[in-house]
Design an enzyme around this catalytic site. Sequence first.
Site, mmCIF file in Angstrom:
data_model
loop_
_atom_site.group_PDB
_atom_site.id
_atom_site.type_symbol
_atom_site.label_atom_id
_atom_site.label_comp_id
_atom_site.label_asym_id
_atom_site.label_seq_id
_atom_site.Cartn_x
_atom_site.Cartn_y
_atom_site.Cartn_z
ATOM 1 N N CYS A 30 0.712 -1.310 -0.015
ATOM 2 C CA CYS A 30 -0.296 -0.002 0.030
ATOM 3 C C CYS A 30 0.840 1.373 0.050
ATOM 4 O O CYS A 30 1.525 1.567 0.834
ATOM 5 C CB CYS A 30 -1.093 -0.155 1.250
ATOM 6 S SG CYS A 30 -1.718 1.674 1.511
ATOM 7 N N CYS A 33 0.056 3.858 2.748
ATOM 8 C CA CYS A 33 0.420 3.134 4.173
ATOM 9 C C CYS A 33 1.991 3.362 4.169
ATOM 10 O O CYS A 33 2.378 3.874 5.196
ATOM 11 C CB CYS A 33 0.173 1.656 4.003
ATOM 12 S SG CYS A 33 -1.329 1.012 3.930
#
Length: 119
Positions: A30, A33
Site C-alpha cells: 500500500c 501506508c
Amino acid sequence: MATIDLTGSDFEQTVTDNEIVLVDFWASWCGPCRQFAPTYTEASEKHEEIVFGKVDTEAEQQLAAAASVRSIPTVMAFKNGHLVYNEAGALPPQALDSLIDQIKELDVEKAIRESSQAE
C-alpha cells in the site's frame, strides 16, 4: 516509544491495558501506508505515553476483518478500552498531532454517559 506490531493474540489486551492506543492498519503493498509510516513513527517518538500499534493486514487478515477495516491505511484510536476514532486514510503530521491532542483531552466516560442519555 517506538511502534509495536499487534496481532490477533495481543490486540485486545493491548487496547484494554493502556490508557491510549493508536493503531495503524497497513500493508506493505500500500503506497499511502508507506507514505504515512514515517509520520506515524515520528508521532510515536514524540508521545511516549501513548501506545502506537501497527497491524499488518496481510498477516492479520482475521483481525482486520474483525475490526471492519475496509480500506488502508486505517487509523483507530482507543481510550480506556473504548474506540474513539476510526477513519481510513493517511493523516498529515499536523492532523495526527491534532487527533492525539483531542484524544488526550477527551473524557471518554463523560462522552459515553452523554451518548447513552441521548438514546
